[in-house]
Write an enzyme that holds these catalytic residues in place. Structure first.
Site, PDB file in Angstrom:
ATOM      1  N   GLU A 128    -111.420 -38.111  23.581  1.00  0.00           N
ATOM      2  CA  GLU A 128    -110.792 -36.803  23.814  1.00  0.00           C
ATOM      3  C   GLU A 128    -109.898 -36.481  22.623  1.00  0.00           C
ATOM      4  O   GLU A 128    -108.712 -36.777  22.608  1.00  0.00           O
ATOM      5  CB  GLU A 128    -109.995 -36.817  25.119  1.00  0.00           C
ATOM      6  CG  GLU A 128    -109.462 -35.452  25.501  1.00  0.00           C
ATOM      7  CD  GLU A 128    -108.522 -35.491  26.689  1.00  0.00           C
ATOM      8  OE1 GLU A 128    -108.004 -34.426  27.058  1.00  0.00           O
ATOM      9  OE2 GLU A 128    -108.292 -36.586  27.235  1.00  0.00           O
ATOM     10  N   ALA A 141    -100.624 -32.242  24.998  1.00  0.00           N
ATOM     11  CA  ALA A 141     -99.681 -33.254  24.525  1.00  0.00           C
ATOM     12  C   ALA A 141    -100.227 -34.074  23.363  1.00  0.00           C
ATOM     13  O   ALA A 141     -99.593 -35.042  22.935  1.00  0.00           O
ATOM     14  CB  ALA A 141     -99.310 -34.181  25.681  1.00  0.00           C
ATOM     15  N   HIS A 196    -109.544 -28.389  25.154  1.00  0.00           N
ATOM     16  CA  HIS A 196    -108.372 -28.230  24.282  1.00  0.00           C
ATOM     17  C   HIS A 196    -108.706 -27.228  23.187  1.00  0.00           C
ATOM     18  O   HIS A 196    -108.532 -27.496  21.992  1.00  0.00           O
ATOM     19  CB  HIS A 196    -107.956 -29.578  23.690  1.00  0.00           C
ATOM     20  CG  HIS A 196    -107.317 -30.498  24.678  1.00  0.00           C
ATOM     21  ND1 HIS A 196    -106.015 -30.345  25.107  1.00  0.00           N
ATOM     22  CD2 HIS A 196    -107.805 -31.574  25.331  1.00  0.00           C
ATOM     23  CE1 HIS A 196    -105.720 -31.304  25.979  1.00  0.00           C
ATOM     24  NE2 HIS A 196    -106.802 -32.056  26.150  1.00  0.00           N
ATOM     25  N   ASN A 220    -107.080 -26.215  32.048  1.00  0.00           N
ATOM     26  CA  ASN A 220    -105.917 -26.898  31.473  1.00  0.00           C
ATOM     27  C   ASN A 220    -106.145 -27.107  29.983  1.00  0.00           C
ATOM     28  O   ASN A 220    -107.275 -27.059  29.503  1.00  0.00           O
ATOM     29  CB  ASN A 220    -105.681 -28.240  32.165  1.00  0.00           C
ATOM     30  CG  ASN A 220    -105.265 -28.081  33.613  1.00  0.00           C
ATOM     31  OD1 ASN A 220    -105.970 -28.491  34.529  1.00  0.00           O
ATOM     32  ND2 ASN A 220    -104.123 -27.453  33.831  1.00  0.00           N
ATOM     33  N   ARG A 228    -107.134 -10.378  28.772  1.00  0.00           N
ATOM     34  CA  ARG A 228    -107.780 -10.205  30.080  1.00  0.00           C
ATOM     35  C   ARG A 228    -109.260 -10.548  30.010  1.00  0.00           C
ATOM     36  O   ARG A 228    -109.790 -11.270  30.843  1.00  0.00           O
ATOM     37  CB  ARG A 228    -107.572  -8.762  30.571  1.00  0.00           C
ATOM     38  CG  ARG A 228    -108.173  -8.482  31.941  1.00  0.00           C
ATOM     39  CD  ARG A 228    -107.891  -7.061  32.366  1.00  0.00           C
ATOM     40  NE  ARG A 228    -108.384  -6.087  31.393  1.00  0.00           N
ATOM     41  CZ  ARG A 228    -108.230  -4.786  31.516  1.00  0.00           C
ATOM     42  NH1 ARG A 228    -107.561  -4.286  32.542  1.00  0.00           N
ATOM     43  NH2 ARG A 228    -108.723  -3.961  30.598  1.00  0.00           N
ATOM     44  N   GLY A 250    -103.587 -30.957  42.703  1.00  0.00           N
ATOM     45  CA  GLY A 250    -102.652 -30.076  43.385  1.00  0.00           C
ATOM     46  C   GLY A 250    -101.551 -29.545  42.494  1.00  0.00           C
ATOM     47  O   GLY A 250    -100.733 -28.726  42.940  1.00  0.00           O
ATOM     48  N   ASP A 274    -108.325 -37.706  35.252  1.00  0.00           N
ATOM     49  CA  ASP A 274    -107.502 -37.636  34.041  1.00  0.00           C
ATOM     50  C   ASP A 274    -106.226 -38.451  34.242  1.00  0.00           C
ATOM     51  O   ASP A 274    -105.148 -38.084  33.777  1.00  0.00           O
ATOM     52  CB  ASP A 274    -107.182 -36.186  33.675  1.00  0.00           C
ATOM     53  CG  ASP A 274    -106.745 -36.034  32.214  1.00  0.00           C
ATOM     54  OD1 ASP A 274    -106.964 -36.974  31.427  1.00  0.00           O
ATOM     55  OD2 ASP A 274    -106.160 -34.997  31.872  1.00  0.00           O
ATOM     56  N   LEU A 311     -95.482 -30.818  33.271  1.00  0.00           N
ATOM     57  CA  LEU A 311     -96.232 -31.982  33.733  1.00  0.00           C
ATOM     58  C   LEU A 311     -96.346 -33.022  32.612  1.00  0.00           C
ATOM     59  O   LEU A 311     -96.402 -32.678  31.436  1.00  0.00           O
ATOM     60  CB  LEU A 311     -97.628 -31.573  34.193  1.00  0.00           C
ATOM     61  CG  LEU A 311     -97.707 -30.648  35.408  1.00  0.00           C
ATOM     62  CD1 LEU A 311     -99.146 -30.246  35.669  1.00  0.00           C
ATOM     63  CD2 LEU A 311     -97.118 -31.326  36.642  1.00  0.00           C
TER      64      LEU A 311
END
Length: 393
Positions: A128, A141, A196, A220, A228, A250, A274, A311
């Site tokens: 990754e 990150a 990413h 993410n 839009r 969640g 992950d 997070l």
């Protein structure tokens, strides 16, 4: 491990709910037949295919990206994941210096070479980065100083160190030369996943045409705000060719987004944990090997200690994310389970795609559902029952 090669498991078929016996011999499902005493069905546990996790950074205090990575760490993590019902996984090596990546993938390859149990469970390494977007937001990150354009020569060096075990690479197609890199990966049998990324919609389409087949944790690793339309999220959702991976803990995605991914991708929807090293750990404050302190809450949310809104990774294991999808009413429990078993098997072209059928590999779990939680009672990998207690060593 209890090295049995011939035995029978009893339980409820995870999709039909019917009581069954599964006859296992020499690593395969030899036969499946109905259990006669259906009146006892209420006391039986589920029988389901083993879980497959395409993105594992760590768990139970173990980390694939704490260097130098030792083969023993890989062995302990594999045993820990088996006890959590994960019979197949991709250890994930993230963006780092070229030397660090080479050491990590080499250690994983060495562990697989030394321990047959690891070789059976690790379907390949997920690289990754570092060929991801340098922009804040999409980069997540990942350290900026090690991010760069796709480099085939560097990738080949890492693949050599990994003894050919790099199975998947996350790439942002916005880089010049990315399409050629994606094509070469696809030709060599390496799965390219878009992630990413700050790519344009057109660049996403071009990446799919070049051979990309998956989206890394879709939704993410993105900008905080997007046009839009068009944008790279719509384009990946609309691409029928792409499997869509999602973190269903969640916290990383709201239920509405998870619902859209499930509906748009169907049998190409995949749940990935992950997970980071704090997954499976008790709540509390922790000090990782990089960055500042993090806090793991009672609810399973991992955030930066000094910035509670940010997070610090995913701390829920795969079975917990399957349970979350079902508890939220986003999918039936059996469909959610398939998103973490049959669907990734199909994407990887594994025989485990057959699931709970005669002739399929005997990668099975017995699982109970209690108060919305899933508890793994037994795990069978390649026809071998795993030890479900004791230390991860």
């Amino acid at each position: 491990m209890v090295k049995e090669t011939k035995f029978v498991l009893e339980g409820l078929h995870y999709r039909t709910g019917e009581p069954i016996f599964v006859h296992i011999e020499n690593g395969r499902i030899l036969d499946i037949f109905a259990a006669a005493h259906s009146n006892q069905a209420g006391s039986l546990s589920w029988l389901a295919p083993g879980l497959i996790d395409l993105q594992v950074n760590g768990c139970f205090g173990l980390d694939m990206n704490t260097l130098p990575l030792r083969p023993d760490t890989v062995l302990r993590m594999t045993r820990a994941l088996l006890r959590e019902g994960v019979t197949t996984y991709c250890p994930t090596v993230i963006t780092n210096s070229p030397e660090a990546i080479e050491q990590a993938v080499g250690a994983i390859a060495g562990a697989a070479r030394s321990y047959p149990a690891i070789a059976a469970c690790i379907v390949g390494i997920h690289l990754e980065g570092p060929f991801i977007s340098p922009e804040d937001g999409p980069r997540g990150a990942h350290p900026l100083e090690h991010v760069g354009p796709p480099d085939w020569s560097a990738f080949c060096r890492w693949q050599d160190a990994a003894e050919g075990r790099i199975r998947m690479v996350t790439v942002s197609p916005e880089w010049p030369g990315a399409l050629s890199f994606i094509s070469r990966c696809a030709e060599s049998g390496v799965i390219v996943s878009i992630g990413h990324t700050g790519a344009t919609a057109e660049q996403i389409r071009e990446a799919v045409s070049a051979g990309a087949v998956m989206s890394t944790h879709l939704g993410n690793g993105t900008h905080l705000t997007l046009p839009r339309h068009p944008n790279y999220l719509w384009e990946q959702l609309a691409a029928d060719e792409l499997y869509g991976c999602m973190i269903a803990d969640g916290f990383h995605l709201p239920p509405a987004v998870l619902k859209v991914i499930l509906r748009m991708k169907g049998e190409r929807a995949i749940v990935v944990s992950d997970s980071v090293s704090f997954s499976g750990m008790p709540p509390g404050r922790y000090h990782p090997h990089i960055g500042g302190d993090v806090v793991l809450t009672e609810e399973g949310r991992l955030h930066l200690a000094d910035h509670p809104k940010l997070l610090a990774g995913s701390a829920r294991l795969l079975k917990e994310q399957v349970a979350y999808l079902a508890d939220q009413g986003l999918a039936s429990l059996e469909d959610a389970w398939d998103c973490a078993s049959l669907h990734p098997a199909a994407m990887l072209g594994l025989p485990q795609e057959q699931g709970l059928k005669v002739g399929a590999p005997a990668d099975l779990v017995q699982v109970d559902r209690v108060a919305g939680r899933l508890r793994i009672l037994n795990c069978c990998k390649a026809g071998i029952l795993q030890e479900m207690s004791g230390e991860y060593d």
